[in-house]
Motif scaffolding. Structure first.
Motif, short mmCIF file in Angstrom:
data_model
loop_
_atom_site.label_atom_id
_atom_site.label_comp_id
_atom_site.label_asym_id
_atom_site.label_seq_id
_atom_site.Cartn_x
_atom_site.Cartn_y
_atom_site.Cartn_z
N GLN A 118 -100.96 1.25 -19.44
CA GLN A 118 -101.79 1.42 -18.26
C GLN A 118 -101.58 2.77 -17.59
OE1 GLN A 118 -104.08 -1.08 -16.91
NE2 GLN A 118 -103.79 -1.70 -19.04
N GLY A 143 -97.91 -6.47 -13.29
CA GLY A 143 -97.64 -5.41 -14.25
C GLY A 143 -96.15 -5.23 -14.46
N LYS A 195 -99.92 -3.78 -18.38
CA LYS A 195 -100.45 -4.91 -17.64
C LYS A 195 -99.78 -6.17 -18.18
CE LYS A 195 -104.73 -7.23 -16.28
NZ LYS A 195 -106.20 -7.32 -16.46
N GLN A 218 -99.61 -7.09 -24.77
CA GLN A 218 -99.47 -5.70 -24.37
C GLN A 218 -98.26 -5.02 -25.00
OE1 GLN A 218 -102.08 -4.56 -22.01
NE2 GLN A 218 -102.70 -6.49 -22.96
#
Length: 473
Positions: free
Chosen positions: A422, A450, A445, A276
């Motif tokens: 996100q 998170g 995430k 991410q």
């Protein structure tokens, strides 16, 4: 592809027994130290023997009933002594296979395998505590064949040997160990251990042995504190050396594999598609020496094993960061100079860092006038800390990637792809509104809960530009 149900290695019985003993060990310690009125007769020891025999029998039965195999596109597990449990994991949901090898596993040439799925969780989806390395290869090959729809050829195996590989050097390992922030972890662990047994430890007798220190000079106290700090630092260095020895990073087309450790060897596989963000961190000491630590923020995985972040490179010379990223994660390479905060943000950063120092100084000066005046040194430290936090904060957008920089204690740079964000929040307080400032918070995430990254007191036009860049409207 399928194969007959298999049991884990018989060493798994030993590991089950050790796990059971650990669950009872605290009770036994309290019983022996606190239970002064207990009659330790033959019946008491018979009870202890019976408990141990029960743990031994249950460990054997757990091993006997535990079976695993692959069938019809699923990784299947059956276990349970009194209640039979089944777990079927679709192979397409399997994201990574992480490998560990503790001392016991290494003695017998075995490994602990943890199978992770995209859903994540507190624990891995499946854990095989002791299996042979060739069985791991069989599992990996079966999963790869199912996902790719073709068998692995000899050419594929040769390509795997030629994959780009990073190995930590002795110099980098020593720098990582000597500049880590593990001193606080060691002190916290010692404090936590003492707090668990504060009713058992004979503090009064210990105090009597050191009552001569009651009239000791300030110099003696300073020397003792320095010695304690050095010992704690040495323990921290040893811990990091053992943890990150033989640190190796290997990359193929779909995943990055990270292995490390001496006494407990670990191998973590992270699918590139699940990454991410990249986080580049410099604690004050490493920043002074020109080194950084690079973290991967990935979705999925178990919090108990990987936490919210995975270290990609423990310590890297700052000038080599982009070279390594270009080789292993090219979509995150090319870090750019960030747009700084407006000058009107400086006073807010200084205020936030000076306020704790003032709150500490005033009571100390009132209560301990002479020694309390020494706390005034916190004021210039707070001022400089606030200035650094202001100077290091910033942002920049590069096509579909957002780069944020900020400092709490360590200087941090975060690289995030637009499609991995996100949510994004813009916050405005009353005082920020008066000065035309905003705070931006970006959430990705990562792990189970998170992770958010915050840059405070951006110019409102810059904040609006970032929000507009992310907005799909």
């Amino acid at each position: 592809m399928m194969f007959e149900p298999k049991r884990i290695h018989p060493v798994g019985m030993i590991l089950n027994l050790i796990k059971a003993i650990k669950s009872y060990i605290a009770s036994f310690i309290v019983l022996f130290f606190v239970g002064g009125n207990i009659d330790f007769n033959i019946y008491f020891f018979l009870v202890i023997v019976a408990i141990f025999a029960f743990m031994l029998l249950s460990s054997f039965l757990e091993w006997l009933k535990f079976k695993y195999w692959i069938e019809d596109g699923e990784f299947r597990i059956e276990h349970g002594v009194f209640v039979k449990k089944k777990r079927y994991i679709p192979i397409e949901r399997i994201q990574s296979i992480n490998i560990r090898a503790g001392i016991i596993q290494q003695i017998f040439g075995l490994v602990n395998v943890q199978i992770e799925t995209a859903s994540g969780g507190i624990e891995a989806e499946a854990i095989l505590t002791a299996i042979k390395k060739e069985d791991v290869h069989t599992i990996e090959q079966a999963i790869s064949i199912y996902k790719n729809g073709a068998s692995l050829s000899q050419d594929d195996e040769e390509k795997e040997i030629e994959l780009p590989t990073y190995k930590i050097s002795k110099k980098e390992l020593l720098i990582a160990a000597s500049t880590s922030s593990g001193v606080g972890v060691i002190l916290s662990a010692i404090a936590a251990f003492i707090s668990q047994f504060d009713e058992i430890i004979p503090y009064e007798k210990i105090y009597e042995q050191f009552d001569f220190l009651a009239n000791a000079s300030f110099t003696i106290y300073a020397i003792l504190i320095f010695i304690a700090f050095v010992i704690t630092w040495i323990l921290s260095v040893i811990g990091v050396l053992l943890k990150y020895a033989y640190f190796t990073v290997t990359k193929d087309e779909k995943e990055i594999r990270i292995s490390k450790g001496i006494f407990e060897k670990q191998q973590v596989s992270i699918p590139i598609s699940r990454i991410q963000a990249i986080r580049i961190v410099q604690n004050p000491l490493r920043e002074l020496l020109g080194y950084s630590t690079i973290y991967i923020e990935s979705a999925g995985g178990s919090a108990s094993d990987q936490g919210l972040s995975t270290i990609l490179f423990p310590v890297v010379n700052r000038k080599d960061v982009q070279t390594l990223l270009a080789q292993y994660l090219p979509s995150f390479a090319n870090e750019q100079t960030v747009y700084p905060l407006p000058k009107k943000s400086l006073q807010r950063y200084l205020f936030r860092k000076l306020l704790p120092a003032v709150v500490i100084c005033i009571p100390l000066i009132i209560v301990y006038l002479q020694w309390g005046l020494l706390s005034i040194v916190l004021l210039p430290i707070g001022y400089y800390w606030g200035y650094l936090a202001f100077k290091n904060a910033g942002w920049v957008i590069n096509d579909n990637r957002l780069q944020l920089s900020f400092r709490v204690i360590s200087k941090t740079t975060v690289l995030i792809q637009r499609n991995k964000i996100q949510s994004m929040k813009s916050k405005i307080s009353y005082f920020q509104r008066r000065n035309g400032l905003q705070t931006i918070s970006v959430t990705i995430k990562s792990g189970v809960l998170g992770k958010s990254f915050v840059v405070k007191d951006l110019d409102e036009r810059d904040a609006d530009l970032i929000v507009d860049w992310y907005s799909y409207s």
